[in-house]
Design a protein around this motif. Sequence first.
Motif, PDB file in Angstrom:
ATOM      1  N   UNK A 177     -12.785   0.782  -9.200  1.00  0.00           N
ATOM      2  CA  UNK A 177     -14.288   0.168  -9.755  1.00  0.00           C
ATOM      3  C   UNK A 177     -13.951   0.577 -11.188  1.00  0.00           C
ATOM      4  N   UNK A 178     -14.301   0.213 -11.946  1.00  0.00           N
ATOM      5  CA  UNK A 178     -15.059  -0.198 -13.297  1.00  0.00           C
ATOM      6  C   UNK A 178     -13.293   0.251 -14.096  1.00  0.00           C
ATOM      7  N   UNK A 179     -12.689  -0.949 -13.998  1.00  0.00           N
ATOM      8  CA  UNK A 179     -11.166  -0.101 -14.890  1.00  0.00           C
ATOM      9  C   UNK A 179     -10.811  -0.044 -15.720  1.00  0.00           C
ATOM     10  N   UNK A 180     -11.972  -1.320 -16.711  1.00  0.00           N
ATOM     11  CA  UNK A 180     -11.825  -1.061 -18.419  1.00  0.00           C
ATOM     12  C   UNK A 180     -12.293   0.330 -18.698  1.00  0.00           C
ATOM     13  N   UNK A 181     -13.319   0.674 -18.227  1.00  0.00           N
ATOM     14  CA  UNK A 181     -14.439   1.990 -18.097  1.00  0.00           C
ATOM     15  C   UNK A 181     -13.729   2.934 -17.914  1.00  0.00           C
ATOM     16  N   UNK A 182     -12.836   3.204 -16.899  1.00  0.00           N
ATOM     17  CA  UNK A 182     -12.178   4.474 -16.345  1.00  0.00           C
ATOM     18  C   UNK A 182     -10.701   4.631 -17.023  1.00  0.00           C
ATOM     19  N   UNK A 183     -10.468   2.889 -17.719  1.00  0.00           N
ATOM     20  CA  UNK A 183      -8.750   3.022 -18.823  1.00  0.00           C
ATOM     21  C   UNK A 183      -7.571   2.868 -17.604  1.00  0.00           C
ATOM     22  N   UNK A 184      -7.850   2.590 -16.164  1.00  0.00           N
ATOM     23  CA  UNK A 184      -7.503   2.422 -15.614  1.00  0.00           C
ATOM     24  C   UNK A 184      -6.794   0.238 -14.903  1.00  0.00           C
ATOM     25  N   UNK A 185      -5.140   0.876 -14.248  1.00  0.00           N
ATOM     26  CA  UNK A 185      -5.893  -0.459 -13.832  1.00  0.00           C
ATOM     27  C   UNK A 185      -5.424  -1.224 -12.034  1.00  0.00           C
ATOM     28  N   UNK A 186      -5.369   0.055 -11.757  1.00  0.00           N
ATOM     29  CA  UNK A 186      -5.576   0.377 -10.151  1.00  0.00           C
ATOM     30  C   UNK A 186      -5.514   1.850 -10.132  1.00  0.00           C
ATOM     31  N   UNK A 187      -5.061   2.392  -8.649  1.00  0.00           N
ATOM     32  CA  UNK A 187      -4.793   3.364  -8.408  1.00  0.00           C
ATOM     33  C   UNK A 187      -3.805   2.796  -6.749  1.00  0.00           C
ATOM     34  N   UNK A 188      -2.828   3.593  -6.836  1.00  0.00           N
ATOM     35  CA  UNK A 188      -1.488   4.137  -5.858  1.00  0.00           C
ATOM     36  C   UNK A 188      -2.708   5.036  -4.718  1.00  0.00           C
ATOM     37  N   UNK A 189      -1.965   3.968  -3.493  1.00  0.00           N
ATOM     38  CA  UNK A 189      -2.836   4.954  -2.147  1.00  0.00           C
ATOM     39  C   UNK A 189      -1.445   5.309  -1.636  1.00  0.00           C
ATOM     40  N   UNK A 190      -1.005   6.809  -0.674  1.00  0.00           N
ATOM     41  CA  UNK A 190      -0.837   6.987   0.251  1.00  0.00           C
ATOM     42  C   UNK A 190      -1.569   7.136   1.836  1.00  0.00           C
ATOM     43  N   UNK A 191      -1.254   6.475   2.301  1.00  0.00           N
ATOM     44  CA  UNK A 191      -2.256   6.329   3.732  1.00  0.00           C
ATOM     45  C   UNK A 191      -1.942   6.385   4.834  1.00  0.00           C
ATOM     46  N   UNK A 192      -2.282   7.126   5.754  1.00  0.00           N
ATOM     47  CA  UNK A 192      -2.219   7.590   7.033  1.00  0.00           C
ATOM     48  C   UNK A 192      -2.772   6.823   7.855  1.00  0.00           C
ATOM     49  N   UNK A 193      -1.926   5.524   8.638  1.00  0.00           N
ATOM     50  CA  UNK A 193      -2.060   5.160  10.287  1.00  0.00           C
ATOM     51  C   UNK A 193      -1.602   5.790  11.526  1.00  0.00           C
ATOM     52  N   UNK A 194      -2.477   5.402  12.404  1.00  0.00           N
ATOM     53  CA  UNK A 194      -2.609   5.963  13.679  1.00  0.00           C
ATOM     54  C   UNK A 194      -2.298   4.758  14.933  1.00  0.00           C
ATOM     55  N   UNK A 195      -1.520   4.999  15.602  1.00  0.00           N
ATOM     56  CA  UNK A 195      -1.024   3.610  16.427  1.00  0.00           C
ATOM     57  C   UNK A 195      -1.847   4.234  17.922  1.00  0.00           C
ATOM     58  N   UNK A 196      -2.064   3.786  18.446  1.00  0.00           N
ATOM     59  CA  UNK A 196      -2.654   4.219  19.384  1.00  0.00           C
ATOM     60  C   UNK A 196      -1.500   3.426  20.824  1.00  0.00           C
ATOM     61  N   UNK A 197      -1.996   3.290  22.127  1.00  0.00           N
ATOM     62  CA  UNK A 197      -0.868   3.017  23.638  1.00  0.00           C
ATOM     63  C   UNK A 197      -0.105   1.220  22.833  1.00  0.00           C
ATOM     64  N   UNK A 198      -0.391   0.590  22.158  1.00  0.00           N
ATOM     65  CA  UNK A 198       0.116  -0.393  22.089  1.00  0.00           C
ATOM     66  C   UNK A 198       1.081  -0.178  20.384  1.00  0.00           C
ATOM     67  N   UNK A 199       2.526  -0.515  21.020  1.00  0.00           N
ATOM     68  CA  UNK A 199       3.387  -0.241  20.156  1.00  0.00           C
ATOM     69  C   UNK A 199       3.910  -1.433  18.672  1.00  0.00           C
ATOM     70  N   UNK A 200       2.750  -2.169  19.473  1.00  0.00           N
ATOM     71  CA  UNK A 200       3.153  -3.217  18.444  1.00  0.00           C
ATOM     72  C   UNK A 200       1.760  -4.013  17.562  1.00  0.00           C
ATOM     73  N   UNK A 201       0.546  -3.314  17.751  1.00  0.00           N
ATOM     74  CA  UNK A 201      -0.611  -3.158  16.854  1.00  0.00           C
ATOM     75  C   UNK A 201      -0.320  -1.614  15.773  1.00  0.00           C
ATOM     76  N   UNK A 202      -1.071  -1.834  14.923  1.00  0.00           N
ATOM     77  CA  UNK A 202      -1.983  -0.221  14.805  1.00  0.00           C
ATOM     78  C   UNK A 202      -2.645  -1.334  14.492  1.00  0.00           C
ATOM     79  N   UNK A 203      -4.192  -0.479  14.632  1.00  0.00           N
ATOM     80  CA  UNK A 203      -5.242  -0.092  14.100  1.00  0.00           C
ATOM     81  C   UNK A 203      -5.480   0.008  12.648  1.00  0.00           C
ATOM     82  N   UNK A 204      -5.587  -0.671  11.775  1.00  0.00           N
ATOM     83  CA  UNK A 204      -6.288  -0.917  10.386  1.00  0.00           C
ATOM     84  C   UNK A 204      -7.342   0.055  10.656  1.00  0.00           C
TER      85      UNK A 204
END
Length: 395
Positions: free
Chosen positions: A119-146
């Motif tokens: 948010x407000x990249x010019x004001x905050x003097x940032x281009x973007x943020x890098x996020x390390x995110x954790x996701x969890x897969x339920x019963x179907x090993x072929x699909x992760x729930x975003x």
Amino acid sequence: MLKKITIPILSTLMMSVSAFAQVPDSPVKVKLALITDQLSHPTAFAVTKKNPDLLFVTEQEGRIRIIQKGKLLEAPFLDIRKEVLKKEGYDERGLLGLAFHPDYASNGKFYVYCSVPVANPVKNQLDHQSEIREYTVSSNPLVADPAKMSKVLVIDQPQSNHNGGDLKFGSDGFLYISVGDGGGANDQHGEFGNAQNMTNLLGKILRIDVNKLPYTIPADNPFVGDANAKPEIYAYGLRNPWRISFDKKTHQLFAGEVGQNKYEEVDIITKGGNYGWRPIEGLHPFNEKDPQPKNPIAPIAEYPHPEGLSITGGFVYRGKAIPSLTGKYIFGDMMGPIWSLSPGKDDKWTRNKLSIGRDAGYWHVYSFGEDLSGELYVLTVILENTKGSLYKIVP
């Protein structure tokens, strides 16, 4: 800024090094078996013990694809393209890293490193943020729930480039994260740059414990208790450690460290180590006006830019199909060549080119992968048709 050239996306992401031993004239010969050429800018590769027949590949635009028994599945494992920041053409942002929890078979958790708008990249003097995110897969090993997502760590990024972005779990069960120096050229932020500044997370290898959200600090992290350093820091003095990997046998942590404009380097990362950037690039002085590190750790290999442009990194080969490569670090450069590094006496490493049946310049080598048996894969973009491709290195 870095020198830009007209090649797609990660073109100058990775730059620095010169060989410590002469490169022999006779290359080691291997073949490349095409797995798929229907990917888009593949950046990372992962496998799980739970489903060993599945190969997971991240696409920079924000998808994780699955290859099952040699076939690329149409439905993505995860699709976060609407959330990930990546512009068409030259860009170093996007979905960059993937790691499955060591207990994925029981907890279904995996982690990604991605770029997101701020948010407000010019004001905050940032281009973007890098996020390390954790996701969890339920019963179907072929699909992760975003929707089953938690933010583990958020890192402010002042420029669009030098994001690092790799994730690997060590044998200690902790998550290791490679982070670049914040971008631009010459590590321009602050008086002496970010990589030597211990009060931020840029230009570092981080180590965290993700078993309690958002995360905790391992008690033996090298700067725990130091009021002048972030406790997440495991090693520092890095410009852009694009791809990192652990040797399955020795558990040593290798990093392909992108240099400025002359040398590319390979480092073995040790706890608390200072790898010299910005005062030093590879084995060479870079900014002699900076305070010089007391005990900088030298790379195990470097090569000059006429031999490449931007190091990719790789893996130590621990498979069984190609015995001649056992114990050698297999790595590449964005511009196409692939080499092996062989350990020798007195910690000297010898660099050999692999004969892969492709000329340098035919493709861009984005990343490497390792399966459960220790066999290696190459993630590329073919220049003539811009197809993202996955190859397996075979005898």
